[in-house]
Design a protein around this motif. Sequence first.
Motif, PDB file in Angstrom:
ATOM      1  N   GLU A  18      10.265  20.307 -43.213  1.00 28.63           N
ATOM      2  CA  GLU A  18      11.027  19.876 -42.044  1.00 28.63           C
ATOM      3  C   GLU A  18      11.663  21.098 -41.374  1.00 28.63           C
ATOM      4  OE1 GLU A  18      14.831  17.089 -40.797  1.00 28.63           O
ATOM      5  OE2 GLU A  18      14.041  16.963 -42.819  1.00 28.63           O
ATOM      6  N   GLN A  19      11.485  21.184 -40.063  1.00 29.65           N
ATOM      7  CA  GLN A  19      12.072  22.296 -39.326  1.00 29.65           C
ATOM      8  C   GLN A  19      13.582  22.124 -39.257  1.00 29.65           C
ATOM      9  OE1 GLN A  19      10.801  22.855 -35.238  1.00 29.65           O
ATOM     10  NE2 GLN A  19      11.117  25.052 -35.429  1.00 29.65           N
ATOM     11  N   VAL A  20      14.322  23.145 -39.752  1.00 29.30           N
ATOM     12  CA  VAL A  20      15.787  23.081 -39.755  1.00 29.30           C
ATOM     13  C   VAL A  20      16.402  24.142 -38.837  1.00 29.30           C
ATOM     14  CG1 VAL A  20      15.934  22.020 -42.029  1.00 29.30           C
ATOM     15  CG2 VAL A  20      15.944  24.512 -41.839  1.00 29.30           C
ATOM     16  N   ARG A  21      15.588  25.083 -38.375  1.00 29.20           N
ATOM     17  CA  ARG A  21      16.062  26.094 -37.417  1.00 29.20           C
ATOM     18  C   ARG A  21      14.903  26.420 -36.491  1.00 29.20           C
ATOM     19  NH1 ARG A  21      18.607  30.921 -40.260  1.00 29.20           N
ATOM     20  NH2 ARG A  21      16.465  31.497 -40.664  1.00 29.20           N
ATOM     21  N   ARG A  22      15.172  26.442 -35.189  1.00 28.76           N
ATOM     22  CA  ARG A  22      14.108  26.728 -34.235  1.00 28.76           C
ATOM     23  C   ARG A  22      14.586  27.703 -33.169  1.00 28.76           C
ATOM     24  NH1 ARG A  22      13.665  20.821 -31.285  1.00 28.76           N
ATOM     25  NH2 ARG A  22      15.759  20.817 -30.365  1.00 28.76           N
ATOM     26  N   THR A  23      13.667  28.557 -32.759  1.00 27.44           N
ATOM     27  CA  THR A  23      13.938  29.559 -31.738  1.00 27.44           C
ATOM     28  C   THR A  23      13.832  28.916 -30.364  1.00 27.44           C
ATOM     29  OG1 THR A  23      13.060  31.325 -33.132  1.00 27.44           O
ATOM     30  CG2 THR A  23      13.124  31.750 -30.764  1.00 27.44           C
ATOM     31  N   LEU A  24      14.829  29.192 -29.526  1.00 26.32           N
ATOM     32  CA  LEU A  24      14.821  28.698 -28.148  1.00 26.32           C
ATOM     33  C   LEU A  24      14.357  29.783 -27.179  1.00 26.32           C
ATOM     34  CD1 LEU A  24      18.242  26.830 -28.236  1.00 26.32           C
ATOM     35  CD2 LEU A  24      15.953  25.845 -28.521  1.00 26.32           C
ATOM     36  N   HIS A  25      14.883  30.995 -27.355  1.00 25.84           N
ATOM     37  CA  HIS A  25      14.528  32.140 -26.508  1.00 25.84           C
ATOM     38  C   HIS A  25      14.548  33.389 -27.372  1.00 25.84           C
ATOM     39  CE1 HIS A  25      14.898  29.788 -22.834  1.00 25.84           C
ATOM     40  NE2 HIS A  25      16.038  29.313 -23.319  1.00 25.84           N
ATOM     41  N   ARG A  26      13.801  34.398 -26.924  1.00 30.04           N
ATOM     42  CA  ARG A  26      13.687  35.650 -27.690  1.00 30.04           C
ATOM     43  C   ARG A  26      13.487  36.796 -26.706  1.00 30.04           C
ATOM     44  NH1 ARG A  26       9.469  38.560 -30.033  1.00 30.04           N
ATOM     45  NH2 ARG A  26       9.834  39.184 -32.168  1.00 30.04           N
ATOM     46  N   ARG A  27      14.158  37.919 -26.963  1.00 30.28           N
ATOM     47  CA  ARG A  27      14.015  39.108 -26.115  1.00 30.28           C
ATOM     48  C   ARG A  27      14.013  40.326 -27.020  1.00 30.28           C
ATOM     49  NH1 ARG A  27      15.594  40.873 -20.598  1.00 30.28           N
ATOM     50  NH2 ARG A  27      14.703  42.940 -20.592  1.00 30.28           N
ATOM     51  N   VAL A  28      13.117  41.286 -26.735  1.00 28.16           N
ATOM     52  CA  VAL A  28      12.970  42.489 -27.556  1.00 28.16           C
ATOM     53  C   VAL A  28      13.217  43.713 -26.690  1.00 28.16           C
ATOM     54  CG1 VAL A  28      11.379  43.860 -28.954  1.00 28.16           C
ATOM     55  CG2 VAL A  28      11.272  41.360 -29.047  1.00 28.16           C
ATOM     56  N   TRP A  29      14.029  44.637 -27.201  1.00 25.42           N
ATOM     57  CA  TRP A  29      14.206  45.955 -26.597  1.00 25.42           C
ATOM     58  C   TRP A  29      13.746  46.968 -27.630  1.00 25.42           C
ATOM     59  CZ3 TRP A  29      17.776  42.065 -26.267  1.00 25.42           C
ATOM     60  CH2 TRP A  29      18.139  41.639 -24.997  1.00 25.42           C
ATOM     61  N   GLU A  30      12.872  47.864 -27.228  1.00 25.07           N
ATOM     62  CA  GLU A  30      12.335  48.865 -28.160  1.00 25.07           C
ATOM     63  C   GLU A  30      12.416  50.240 -27.513  1.00 25.07           C
ATOM     64  OE1 GLU A  30       8.082  49.931 -30.339  1.00 25.07           O
ATOM     65  OE2 GLU A  30       8.296  48.069 -29.233  1.00 25.07           O
ATOM     66  N   ARG A  31      12.916  51.193 -28.264  1.00 25.57           N
ATOM     67  CA  ARG A  31      12.968  52.583 -27.800  1.00 25.57           C
ATOM     68  C   ARG A  31      12.780  53.488 -29.000  1.00 25.57           C
ATOM     69  NH1 ARG A  31      16.910  54.452 -23.336  1.00 25.57           N
ATOM     70  NH2 ARG A  31      15.477  53.053 -22.310  1.00 25.57           N
ATOM     71  N   GLY A  32      11.688  54.227 -28.998  1.00 22.24           N
ATOM     72  CA  GLY A  32      11.405  55.137 -30.101  1.00 22.24           C
ATOM     73  C   GLY A  32      11.261  54.378 -31.408  1.00 22.24           C
ATOM     74  N   ALA A  33      11.988  54.821 -32.412  1.00 16.91           N
ATOM     75  CA  ALA A  33      11.895  54.216 -33.744  1.00 16.91           C
ATOM     76  C   ALA A  33      12.881  53.079 -33.949  1.00 16.91           C
ATOM     77  CB  ALA A  33      12.119  55.286 -34.803  1.00 16.91           C
ATOM     78  N   TRP A  34      13.519  52.623 -32.869  1.00 14.93           N
ATOM     79  CA  TRP A  34      14.526  51.566 -32.985  1.00 14.93           C
ATOM     80  C   TRP A  34      14.185  50.390 -32.081  1.00 14.93           C
ATOM     81  CZ3 TRP A  34      18.305  51.605 -36.557  1.00 14.93           C
ATOM     82  CH2 TRP A  34      18.547  52.825 -37.201  1.00 14.93           C
ATOM     83  N   ALA A  35      14.536  49.202 -32.542  1.00 15.15           N
ATOM     84  CA  ALA A  35      14.328  47.990 -31.742  1.00 15.15           C
ATOM     85  C   ALA A  35      15.492  47.037 -31.980  1.00 15.15           C
ATOM     86  CB  ALA A  35      13.016  47.314 -32.118  1.00 15.15           C
ATOM     87  N   ALA A  38      17.061  39.928 -29.682  1.00 18.50           N
ATOM     88  CA  ALA A  38      18.046  38.870 -29.463  1.00 18.50           C
ATOM     89  C   ALA A  38      17.301  37.540 -29.524  1.00 18.50           C
ATOM     90  CB  ALA A  38      18.728  39.047 -28.114  1.00 18.50           C
ATOM     91  N   ILE A  39      17.810  36.630 -30.338  1.00 17.51           N
ATOM     92  CA  ILE A  39      17.168  35.324 -30.500  1.00 17.51           C
ATOM     93  C   ILE A  39      18.214  34.232 -30.317  1.00 17.51           C
ATOM     94  CG2 ILE A  39      15.939  33.788 -32.082  1.00 17.51           C
ATOM     95  CD1 ILE A  39      14.874  36.307 -33.492  1.00 17.51           C
ATOM     96  N   ALA A  40      17.992  33.359 -29.334  1.00 12.04           N
ATOM     97  CA  ALA A  40      18.805  32.163 -29.179  1.00 12.04           C
ATOM     98  C   ALA A  40      18.122  31.080 -30.010  1.00 12.04           C
ATOM     99  CB  ALA A  40      18.885  31.748 -27.710  1.00 12.04           C
ATOM    100  N   TYR A  41      18.902  30.425 -30.865  1.00 18.52           N
ATOM    101  CA  TYR A  41      18.315  29.441 -31.768  1.00 18.52           C
ATOM    102  C   TYR A  41      19.282  28.293 -31.994  1.00 18.52           C
ATOM    103  CZ  TYR A  41      21.370  31.220 -35.480  1.00 18.52           C
ATOM    104  OH  TYR A  41      22.466  31.569 -36.231  1.00 18.52           O
ATOM    105  N   GLU A  42      18.752  27.215 -32.559  1.00 16.37           N
ATOM    106  CA  GLU A  42      19.613  26.107 -32.959  1.00 16.37           C
ATOM    107  C   GLU A  42      19.195  25.636 -34.340  1.00 16.37           C
ATOM    108  OE1 GLU A  42      19.350  23.137 -29.918  1.00 16.37           O
ATOM    109  OE2 GLU A  42      17.216  22.835 -30.211  1.00 16.37           O
ATOM    110  N   GLU A  43      20.175  25.043 -35.034  1.00 14.69           N
ATOM    111  CA  GLU A  43      19.954  24.545 -36.391  1.00 14.69           C
ATOM    112  C   GLU A  43      20.182  23.045 -36.429  1.00 14.69           C
ATOM    113  OE1 GLU A  43      21.306  28.125 -39.263  1.00 14.69           O
ATOM    114  OE2 GLU A  43      22.935  27.226 -38.103  1.00 14.69           O
TER     115      GLU A  43
END
Length: 108
Positions: A18-35, A38-43
């Motif tokens: 049973e799904q107990v947590r789901r992603t609503l929106h997701r955004r990725v920022w990546e620069r060099g060796a770092w990322a 941000a994930i908007a989610y609900e439980e």
Amino acid sequence: MRVAELDDVTYDLEVDGEQVRRTLHRRVWERGAWATIAIAYEERGASGAWKPAKLALIRLQRVRDAWKQHAALTLRGSDAVLLGQALGAWRDIFDPAGSPDDPAGPDA
């Protein structure tokens, strides 16, 4: 957490099929060796209803051939809204037209 690709980072969760947590929106920022992801989610609550959304901020570092979680932070939905409002109020101190560090501009 270690993943080969940033697309492999997920916040969805199932328990006993049973799904107990789901992603609503997701955004990725990546620069060099770092990322940063941000994930908007609900439980799902004990009653089975979905609770108000939250925000997860995940910081990853590229180590050899994989991304390794460096830090993670979750914010209640109301705190995420306050963060967004604060950033909006500070907009004039950021360069809205882009800068040499961000050649794609503010909407990239």
